[in-house]
Design a protein around this motif. Structure first.
Motif, short mmCIF file in Angstrom:
data_model
loop_
_atom_site.label_atom_id
_atom_site.label_comp_id
_atom_site.label_asym_id
_atom_site.label_seq_id
_atom_site.Cartn_x
_atom_site.Cartn_y
_atom_site.Cartn_z
N VAL A 55 27.77 23.69 27.00
CA VAL A 55 28.19 22.33 27.37
C VAL A 55 29.66 22.24 26.98
O VAL A 55 30.04 22.63 25.88
N LYS A 56 30.48 21.76 27.90
CA LYS A 56 31.91 21.77 27.63
C LYS A 56 32.55 20.40 27.79
O LYS A 56 32.52 19.82 28.88
N GLY B 100 18.89 0.36 27.88
CA GLY B 100 17.85 -0.07 28.82
C GLY B 100 17.88 0.63 30.16
O GLY B 100 17.04 0.36 31.00
N SER B 101 18.84 1.53 30.37
CA SER B 101 18.91 2.18 31.68
C SER B 101 18.13 3.49 31.70
O SER B 101 17.81 4.06 30.66
N PHE B 102 17.83 3.93 32.90
CA PHE B 102 17.15 5.20 33.11
C PHE B 102 18.16 6.16 33.72
O PHE B 102 18.59 5.97 34.86
N VAL B 103 18.55 7.15 32.94
CA VAL B 103 19.60 8.07 33.36
C VAL B 103 19.06 9.49 33.43
O VAL B 103 18.34 9.91 32.53
N THR B 104 19.37 10.19 34.49
CA THR B 104 18.85 11.54 34.68
C THR B 104 19.97 12.57 34.64
O THR B 104 21.01 12.39 35.27
N LEU B 105 19.74 13.63 33.87
CA LEU B 105 20.63 14.79 33.90
C LEU B 105 20.06 15.75 34.92
O LEU B 105 18.93 16.23 34.76
N LEU B 106 20.81 16.01 35.97
CA LEU B 106 20.34 16.82 37.09
C LEU B 106 21.28 17.99 37.32
O LEU B 106 22.51 17.81 37.30
N GLY B 107 20.71 19.15 37.55
CA GLY B 107 21.56 20.30 37.86
C GLY B 107 20.72 21.56 37.89
O GLY B 107 19.56 21.55 37.48
N PRO B 108 21.30 22.66 38.37
CA PRO B 108 20.54 23.91 38.48
C PRO B 108 20.20 24.48 37.10
O PRO B 108 20.80 24.08 36.10
N SER B 109 19.27 25.39 37.09
CA SER B 109 18.85 26.03 35.84
C SER B 109 20.06 26.65 35.13
O SER B 109 20.90 27.28 35.76
N LYS C 273 21.57 21.17 30.73
CA LYS C 273 20.83 19.91 30.62
C LYS C 273 20.04 19.83 29.31
O LYS C 273 20.15 18.86 28.57
N THR C 274 19.23 20.85 29.07
CA THR C 274 18.39 20.85 27.86
C THR C 274 19.26 20.85 26.61
O THR C 274 18.98 20.13 25.65
N THR C 275 20.32 21.63 26.62
CA THR C 275 21.22 21.68 25.47
C THR C 275 21.79 20.28 25.18
O THR C 275 21.84 19.84 24.03
N THR C 276 22.18 19.56 26.23
CA THR C 276 22.70 18.20 26.04
C THR C 276 21.64 17.30 25.43
O THR C 276 21.90 16.58 24.46
N PHE D 278 18.13 18.41 17.68
CA PHE D 278 17.62 19.77 17.50
C PHE D 278 18.74 20.81 17.55
O PHE D 278 18.56 21.96 17.17
N GLU D 279 19.87 20.41 18.09
CA GLU D 279 21.08 21.26 18.10
C GLU D 279 22.23 20.38 17.66
O GLU D 279 22.22 19.18 17.93
N SER D 280 23.23 20.98 17.01
CA SER D 280 24.40 20.14 16.70
C SER D 280 25.59 20.58 17.54
O SER D 280 25.79 21.77 17.78
N PRO D 281 26.36 19.61 18.01
CA PRO D 281 27.51 19.95 18.83
C PRO D 281 28.57 20.69 18.01
O PRO D 281 28.69 20.45 16.81
N ASP D 282 29.29 21.61 18.65
CA ASP D 282 30.39 22.29 17.97
C ASP D 282 31.66 21.45 18.02
O ASP D 282 32.57 21.64 17.21
N GLU D 283 31.72 20.59 18.99
CA GLU D 283 32.87 19.68 19.10
C GLU D 283 32.35 18.32 19.54
O GLU D 283 31.38 18.23 20.27
N GLY D 284 33.05 17.27 19.13
CA GLY D 284 32.74 15.92 19.61
C GLY D 284 31.73 15.18 18.76
O GLY D 284 31.18 15.71 17.79
#
Ligand code: ADP
Ligand code: MG
Length: 354
Positions: A29-30, A39-48, A52-55, A62-68
């Motif tokens: 993730v960059k 209250g919104s329903f937001v979808t992360l969509l994209g190819p395998s 997405k899962t990392t985000t 379950f993961e910590s960001p290296d930046e941000g």
């Protein structure tokens, strides 16, 4: 039902992994920044593999960001462990406790929190009603169908009243018909519970059907965020246009104000934005936005003509460019056959220029 709807902000988030083959570091993730409204329903969509899962796992902790930094309800949460975050996750694998009944599976998180027994009973009963498993408290989870197991998983996440509900491809293990039913159910439950939801999928129709906003990811970066309509009608680039729905790409050159030349033919269009004469551009033409006709903007030759019931499926050639056209309700229309010369006709407002 949630205590408080919480928004999520990702502020320049990156995650670096090591490629096991080459041993080299890469960005899963960059530099991702985005804002998800409470209250919104937001979808992360994209190819395998696009991140997405990392985000999602970074939001869950379950993961910590290296930046941000990640904010939940306005509070920075990078330093918090998953159980200290006001989130709950629903997995593709359901992750249910197999030797427990439905009640105990759903009650588990509340028992961990040492909640009063009567209150637990009340909350579990209410949630089971919401997900449509009323009266099934005593059933063992290994005796349930896939759809029922998914409902238990959803109830288990909802019962702790998280500020944000996270889903990672929760319907992938279900058959196609049940998937369609369950996505409608998930949307209804999210709206009834009034909870913020972040949903990961690689299925574009699923994303379109349930989301307030879709975030399209491409190789670790956000390609576009917008409502399903914005993404479909105003894709920012060919990747997005191609990923969501079907699209024809017509390469052109601006020849005058509001005029583009394609395969040697001049076509009047609407607003071309900041483009100047001689600029290259690409027209995105959705297959349903064009028809084959005796008159139109672009002369063509029909190379495929196929009756599909609700529409006639055409492939035509405009010069060297293949254009796919779905012409709906062909019952009382002239049908063109392979080899016929005709025109591609479209409404200039239906064309999006990138
Ligand atoms: P998606 O959910 O969009 O399919 P992921 O977020 O799971 O993608 O993965 C993004 C990229 O990071 C992929 O290239 C994947 O192989 C890689 N990746 C995921 N987890 C790890 C890990 N723990 N170690 C190394 N690489 C990983
Ligand atoms: Mg994934």
């Amino acid at each position: 039902m949630a205590k408080e709807k919480k928004g999520v902000i990702l502020d320049h988030i990156s995650k670096i992994y090591q490629d096991p083959k080459t041993g080299k570091d890469f960005y899963a993730v960059k530099d991702t920044s985005l804002e998800i409204e409470p209250g919104s329903f937001v979808t992360l969509l994209g190819p395998s593999g696009c991140g997405k899962t990392t985000t999602l796992r970074m939001i869950a902790g379950f993961e910590s960001p290296d930046e941000g930094e990640i904010y939940l309800g306005g509070e920075p949460i990078n330093a918090l462990t998953p159980n200290k975050r006001d989130t709950a996750m629903v997995f593709q694998s359901y992750a249910l406790l197999p030797h427990y009944n439905i009640f105990d599976n759903v009650a588990y998180g509340l028992k961990l929190r040492k909640m009063d027994k009567e209150l637990i009973k009340e909350k579990v009963t209410n949630i089971l009603k919401l997900v449509g498993l009323e009266g099934m408290e005593a059933r063992m989870t290994n005796q349930l169908s896939g759809g029922q197991q998914q409902r238990v998983a959803l109830a288990r996440a909802l019962v702790i009243e998280p500020g944000v509900l996270l889903f990672d491809e929760p319907l992938s293990n279900l058959d196609a018909k049940l998937r369609v039913n369950m996505r409608t159910e998930i949307r209804r439950i999210q709206q009834e519970a009034g909870i913020t939801a972040i949903y990961v999928t690689h299925d574009q129709s699923e994303a379109m059907a349930i989301s307030d906003k879709i975030i399209i990811m491409d190789q670790g970066v956000v390609a576009q965020m917008g409502t399903p309509q914005e993404i479909y009608y105003h894709p920012v680039n060919e990747f997005v246009a191609d990923f969501i729905g079907e699209a024809n790409f017509l390469k052109g050159k601006v020849v005058a104000e509001n005029e583009v030349e394609i395969e040697g033919h001049k076509v009047k269009l609407g607003d071309l934005g900041n483009r100047k004469v001689n600029d290259d551009c690409t027209l995105v033409l959705r297959p349903e936005a064009a028809i084959v006709a005796d008159e139109g903007q672009l002369p063509c030759v029909v190379t495929l003509s196929c009756f599909m019931g609700s529409y006639q499926n055409y492939h035509v050639k405009v010069g060297d460019t293949l254009v796919k056209i779905t012409d709906f309700n062909p019952k009382n229309k002239k049908v063109y056959e392979v080899g016929d010369k005709a025109f591609v006709k479209f409404d200039s407002e239906s064309v999006h220029v990138i």
